[in-house]
Design an enzyme around this catalytic site. Structure first.
Site, mmCIF file in Angstrom:
data_model
loop_
_atom_site.group_PDB
_atom_site.id
_atom_site.type_symbol
_atom_site.label_atom_id
_atom_site.label_comp_id
_atom_site.label_asym_id
_atom_site.label_seq_id
_atom_site.Cartn_x
_atom_site.Cartn_y
_atom_site.Cartn_z
ATOM 1 N N SER A 1 -11.810 -16.385 -4.914
ATOM 2 C CA SER A 1 -12.317 -15.074 -4.536
ATOM 3 C C SER A 1 -11.203 -14.114 -4.155
ATOM 4 O O SER A 1 -10.081 -14.525 -3.839
ATOM 5 C CB SER A 1 -13.275 -15.215 -3.338
ATOM 6 O OG SER A 1 -12.550 -15.615 -2.180
ATOM 7 N N GLU B 1 -5.505 -15.855 -9.142
ATOM 8 C CA GLU B 1 -6.570 -15.214 -9.918
ATOM 9 C C GLU B 1 -7.715 -14.956 -8.963
ATOM 10 O O GLU B 1 -8.275 -15.884 -8.380
ATOM 11 C CB GLU B 1 -7.018 -16.118 -11.073
ATOM 12 C CG GLU B 1 -8.111 -15.493 -11.919
ATOM 13 C CD GLU B 1 -8.710 -16.466 -12.913
ATOM 14 O OE1 GLU B 1 -9.956 -16.415 -13.123
ATOM 15 O OE2 GLU B 1 -7.966 -17.293 -13.469
ATOM 16 N N CYS C 1 -15.192 -16.682 -14.716
ATOM 17 C CA CYS C 1 -14.336 -15.608 -14.206
ATOM 18 C C CYS C 1 -14.259 -14.438 -15.170
ATOM 19 O O CYS C 1 -13.891 -13.330 -14.775
ATOM 20 C CB CYS C 1 -12.944 -16.138 -13.900
ATOM 21 S SG CYS C 1 -12.206 -17.065 -15.258
#
Length: 509
Positions: free
Chosen positions: A222, A245, A282
């Site tokens: 997150s 990420e 994602c």
């Protein structure tokens, strides 16, 4: 104080399956990192390193049935999806083994002295060396490919860096099993178990990023969690690279011509992409810009039909389910936001897919509607209806960085007619991967792949997928005027290891 237990939990029921471990104390994190640090020299031999990675891939395949059973019990992702993900993970390990054998990632450059140059050039020999211990923070949504044996671990080991993985709490039992497979593979090549460490617990993750012997970190998760770790990495007495990420909106633009000619196809494709893996990818398309008018209406109708036929699914854990329900509720309550198919609870443990629509003009105003420009993890997307090119351009100018950006074109536009090229150029600064007439879900493991993007998609410009992911864990070193007997074999004139290199300006393969 008694260490907190680490439980394996079934997301389909919310019930504990078994106690897997206990959360690591600060002393245990320290011992794990020091064991990894001591293992650096054992990874120096590239031949051994490559063989280890191949054995790790074979080891995962040997116990695949058990791994998939446990992964499904902890993630509810299903055997079909997990079988493919495990195959991808084994392929990734072998791909990095091939890269290690080839040696091009060492980036060897040799320049001999040139006293006539201005300024004079001395004897310079450059290559890349491993950074040291890498901390890997496993992801929840890919329990194989972005976890203990995933891309961060595989690329770090390929670079010659031992790893310490902070296990994700959503699949602790699987994490323990995979770590054992990797350590067994290491032992088969005379490598110490410390080349792959594993710790559990939130506090352990914080202790790990702060440990002075950790040289770099990789994270998938997150924005909130990743930013906290990124800040901690930068605040250390000796800051370290943090390749995180975080969150990604992954915008899609549908042109008027595409909506006119392919409404059904685009609507069905969008539904399949946004609901894949219960919307927990994602690269899920989270914002879709669709023209107003009849052609856009047809696309929205096709999307509504396809999403309505999607079965409810189980999210990875109940925290994510609660966040999803709260997120879609807050977004749906905004003025002029409608829900042609309402996303939300479909049972005690499941959620139903849906989508929201909003006039694009609302996104061009400061205020509460900016929430629609943030990722909402789960099976939902936002369809923004734009009236003209100016309105579309204004929305694009407000978008945050993403992993991907997609444009759906008409055949004429794809052939070069109209302003498709300028639209593609406008999308390029927004993302690390730009797609035409496709969908972003599905990230091929290939040499040309780039999985990254401007912040908040990632905290660096590097990729976490594909061979160049190894570059994150290396640093260049130059030897100047160093006698040949003192040089590493990789930098000697006779090239005893037969490496690709640039020799006095000429690329040798």
């Amino acid at each position: 104080m008694t260490a907190a237990p680490v439980w394996s939990v079934d997301p389909r029921t919310g019930k504990h399956r078994e106690q897997v471990a206990v959360e690591a104390t600060a002393d245990e994190v320290d011992a794990t990192v020091r064991e990894a640090h001591a293992a650096r020299g054992a990874l120096a031999d590239r031949t051994v390193r490559a063989a280890f990675l191949r054995s790790a891939a074979a080891g995962l395949e040997t116990v695949s049935a058990l791994l998939i059973e446990v992964a499904d019990a902890e993630s509810a992702l299903g055997p079909v999806r997990l079988t493919g993900e495990l195959a991808r993970t084994a392929y990734q390990l072998r791909a990095f083994a091939d890269l290690v054998d080839e040696g091009a990632f060492l980036d060897v450059v040799i320049d001999h002295p040139d006293p006539a140059a201005t300024p004079p050039v001395p004897d310079l020999r450059r290559w890349k060396i491993p950074l040291g211990v890498v901390a890997v923070y496993a992801a929840s949504n890919f329990p194989f490919a972005f976890s203990v044996a995933g891309g961060d671990t595989a690329s770090a080991l390929a670079a010659g860096c031992p790893v310490v993985v902070k296990a994700h709490p959503d699949h602790p039992a699987l994490s323990e099993l995979v770590a054992k497979v990797l350590r067994r593979a290491a032992a088969g090549h005379g490598l110490p178990a410390g080349v792959v460490g594993l710790v559990h617990g939130f506090t352990a993750g914080v202790d790990l990023i702060r440990h002075p012997l950790v040289a770099a970190a990789g994270f998938t998760g997150s924005v909130r969690g990743g930013r906290a770790l990124f800040d901690a990495a930068a605040a250390r007495p000796v800051p370290i690279p943090f390749h995180g990420e975080l969150g990604s909106l992954n915008p899609v633009v549908v042109t008027e011509g595409a909506a006119a000619g392919r409404a059904q196809e685009i609507g069905a494709g969008l539904a399949a992409s946004m609901t894949l893996g219960v919307g927990q990818f994602c690269v899920k398309p989270g914002l879709v810009l669709v023209p107003s008018g009849a052609h856009g209406d047809g696309l929205v109708k096709a999307l509504m039909d396809a999403v309505s036929d999607t079965e409810p699914g189980v999210l990875l854990d109940h925290r994510m389910r609660d966040a999803f329900l709260a997120g879609v509720g807050e977004r749906a309550a905004l003025p002029e936001v409608e829900s042609p198919v309402t996303p939300g609870a479909a049972g005690a443990h499941t959620v139903g897919a849906g989508f929201l629509t909003v006039p694009a003009a609302r996104l061009n105003q400061a205020g509460a509607h900016e929430l629609l420009l943030e990722e909402c993890f789960g099976p939902v997307t936002v369809v923004a209806r734009y009236a003209d090119e100016d309105e579309l351009t204004a929305v694009l100018d407000r978008l945050p960085g993403s992993l991907t950006a997609t444009v759906q074109l008409s055949p004429a536009e794809a052939a070069g007619e109209g302003d498709a090229a300028s639209l593609l150029a406008r999308l390029t600064p927004l993302a690390g991967r730009v797609l035409v007439d496709g969908w972003p879900t599905g990230v091929a493991v290939a040499p040309a792949q780039h999985h990254g993007g401007p912040y908040p998609a990632t905290t660096s410009t590097s990729t976490s997928v594909g061979g160049t992911a190894v570059e994150r864990w290396l640093r260049p070193v130059v030897y100047q005027n160093t006698p040949e007997p003192l040089l590493p074999p990789e930098l000697r004139d006779d090239n005893p290891l037969n490496l690709p290199r640039r020799y006095d300006g000429v690329l040798e393969r």
